[in-house]
Scaffold this motif. Structure first.
Motif, PDB file in Angstrom:
ATOM      1  N   ASP A 135       0.833  -1.209   0.000  1.00 50.81           N
ATOM      2  CA  ASP A 135       0.000   0.000   0.000  1.00 50.81           C
ATOM      3  C   ASP A 135       0.864   1.254   0.000  1.00 50.81           C
ATOM      4  OD1 ASP A 135      -2.135  -1.728   0.098  1.00 50.81           O
ATOM      5  OD2 ASP A 135      -2.600  -1.342   2.209  1.00 50.81           O
ATOM      6  N   SER A 136       1.928   1.230   0.770  1.00 51.24           N
ATOM      7  CA  SER A 136       2.822   2.384   0.811  1.00 51.24           C
ATOM      8  C   SER A 136       3.533   2.580  -0.526  1.00 51.24           C
ATOM      9  CB  SER A 136       3.841   2.209   1.939  1.00 51.24           C
ATOM     10  OG  SER A 136       4.653   3.345   2.053  1.00 51.24           O
ATOM     11  N   VAL A 137       3.882   1.479  -1.193  1.00 48.98           N
ATOM     12  CA  VAL A 137       4.483   1.572  -2.527  1.00 48.98           C
ATOM     13  C   VAL A 137       3.491   2.221  -3.486  1.00 48.98           C
ATOM     14  CG1 VAL A 137       5.297   0.234  -4.515  1.00 48.98           C
ATOM     15  CG2 VAL A 137       6.098  -0.340  -2.209  1.00 48.98           C
ATOM     16  N   ALA A 138       2.235   1.791  -3.453  1.00 50.58           N
ATOM     17  CA  ALA A 138       1.204   2.364  -4.334  1.00 50.58           C
ATOM     18  C   ALA A 138       1.028   3.855  -4.068  1.00 50.58           C
ATOM     19  CB  ALA A 138      -0.118   1.625  -4.145  1.00 50.58           C
ATOM     20  N   ILE A 139       1.006   4.252  -2.799  1.00 48.27           N
ATOM     21  CA  ILE A 139       0.869   5.669  -2.448  1.00 48.27           C
ATOM     22  C   ILE A 139       2.069   6.455  -2.969  1.00 48.27           C
ATOM     23  CG2 ILE A 139       0.870   7.322  -0.537  1.00 48.27           C
ATOM     24  CD1 ILE A 139      -0.778   5.205   1.045  1.00 48.27           C
ATOM     25  N   ASN A 140       3.268   5.896  -2.779  1.00 44.33           N
ATOM     26  CA  ASN A 140       4.481   6.588  -3.217  1.00 44.33           C
ATOM     27  C   ASN A 140       4.505   6.765  -4.730  1.00 44.33           C
ATOM     28  OD1 ASN A 140       7.527   6.403  -4.145  1.00 44.33           O
ATOM     29  ND2 ASN A 140       7.428   7.374  -2.135  1.00 44.33           N
ATOM     30  N   GLN A 141       4.034   5.781  -5.462  1.00 48.19           N
ATOM     31  CA  GLN A 141       4.098   5.836  -6.921  1.00 48.19           C
ATOM     32  C   GLN A 141       2.933   6.608  -7.544  1.00 48.19           C
ATOM     33  OE1 GLN A 141       4.358   1.661  -7.901  1.00 48.19           O
ATOM     34  NE2 GLN A 141       6.585   1.670  -7.704  1.00 48.19           N
ATOM     35  N   SER A 142       1.755   6.559  -6.913  1.00 41.56           N
ATOM     36  CA  SER A 142       0.570   7.109  -7.566  1.00 41.56           C
ATOM     37  C   SER A 142      -0.209   8.108  -6.726  1.00 41.56           C
ATOM     38  CB  SER A 142      -0.381   5.969  -7.960  1.00 41.56           C
ATOM     39  OG  SER A 142       0.272   5.069  -8.811  1.00 41.56           O
ATOM     40  N   GLY A 143       0.236   8.369  -5.515  1.00 46.33           N
ATOM     41  CA  GLY A 143      -0.471   9.320  -4.654  1.00 46.33           C
ATOM     42  C   GLY A 143      -1.471   8.628  -3.760  1.00 46.33           C
ATOM     43  N   PHE A 144      -2.071   9.393  -2.860  1.00 43.76           N
ATOM     44  CA  PHE A 144      -2.977   8.833  -1.855  1.00 43.76           C
ATOM     45  C   PHE A 144      -4.237   8.221  -2.447  1.00 43.76           C
ATOM     46  CE2 PHE A 144      -0.523  11.622   0.951  1.00 43.76           C
ATOM     47  CZ  PHE A 144      -0.190  10.689   1.933  1.00 43.76           C
ATOM     48  N   PHE A 145      -4.601   8.596  -3.648  1.00 47.69           N
ATOM     49  CA  PHE A 145      -5.796   8.024  -4.244  1.00 47.69           C
ATOM     50  C   PHE A 145      -5.548   6.630  -4.799  1.00 47.69           C
ATOM     51  CE2 PHE A 145      -6.561  12.622  -4.354  1.00 47.69           C
ATOM     52  CZ  PHE A 145      -7.719  12.644  -3.594  1.00 47.69           C
ATOM     53  N   ALA A 146      -4.320   6.117  -4.656  1.00 46.65           N
ATOM     54  CA  ALA A 146      -3.988   4.759  -5.108  1.00 46.65           C
ATOM     55  C   ALA A 146      -4.591   3.713  -4.166  1.00 46.65           C
ATOM     56  CB  ALA A 146      -2.501   4.575  -5.207  1.00 46.65           C
ATOM     57  N   ILE A 147      -4.997   4.156  -2.969  1.00 47.05           N
ATOM     58  CA  ILE A 147      -5.617   3.188  -2.042  1.00 47.05           C
ATOM     59  C   ILE A 147      -7.076   3.525  -1.825  1.00 47.05           C
ATOM     60  CG2 ILE A 147      -3.475   2.601  -0.903  1.00 47.05           C
ATOM     61  CD1 ILE A 147      -4.361   4.365   1.435  1.00 47.05           C
TER      62      ILE A 147
END
Length: 169
Positions: free
Chosen positions: A157-169
């Motif tokens: 989840d943190s990887v997704a946030i880092n790569q795509s922003g908070f809306f990635a989760i």
């Protein structure tokens, strides 16, 4: 003729000569550089590490591919799921009954996602090259006596946030 190709990390360079012994002569910053063929492809690409990072989805695709390619000596299992329902995988390479084992983790923090790509590449390299030797002992012999456990993305989840922003989760 000159070949425009890419190095393993995805950067494109002008290749001046493909040598007979598997090496390529490249021109980088006005310097002649030699690159071994397994680290250089003469197939051009637009994929660059900084604009196309290694994602959770890339990792899952690689795990699926390795599971199909290596029915023996490789196992992938889901240990659990993240807050945002992403699987957390454990990879096993080598002999799970071996007396010795090594445990690697990657992507503990979201900005460290390159470590997932590294451990996935390492796993595939060991599996692809059983005859390759380290200190005079083949990978096949090592993996018969040692089990390697890899948790390739501890915090997806943190990887997704880092790569795509908070809306990635």
């Amino acid at each position: 003729s000159n070949i425009v190709g890419q190095t393993e990390i995805g950067r494109e360079y002008l290749c001046f000569e493909k040598l007979e012994n598997g090496w390529y002569q490249l021109k980088i910053n006005d310097a002649n550089v030699y690159c071994y063929g397994k680290y250089f492809s003469d197939k051009p690409t637009n994929k660059k590490p900084y604009d196309d990072p290694y994602t959770y989805e890339d990792m899952v695709a690689d795990i699926d591919r390795l599971s199909t390619k290596y029915e023996n000596g490789f196992k992938a299992e889901v240990l659990g799921t993240s807050y945002d329902d992403r699987n957390i995988y454990l990879l096993t390479i080598g002999n799970p009954n071996a007396e010795k084992s090594v445990f690697f983790t990657a992507s503990i923090h979201g900005a460290e996602y390159i470590s997932t790509q590294l451990v996935m590449a390492q796993a595939e390299y060991y599996l692809d090259n059983p005859g390759e030797k380290y200190d005079g002992v083949s990978f096949e012999e090592i993996l018969d006596k040692v089990c390697i456990y890899i948790l390739p993305m501890v915090n997806p989840d943190s990887v997704a946030i880092n790569q795509s922003g908070f809306f990635a989760i």
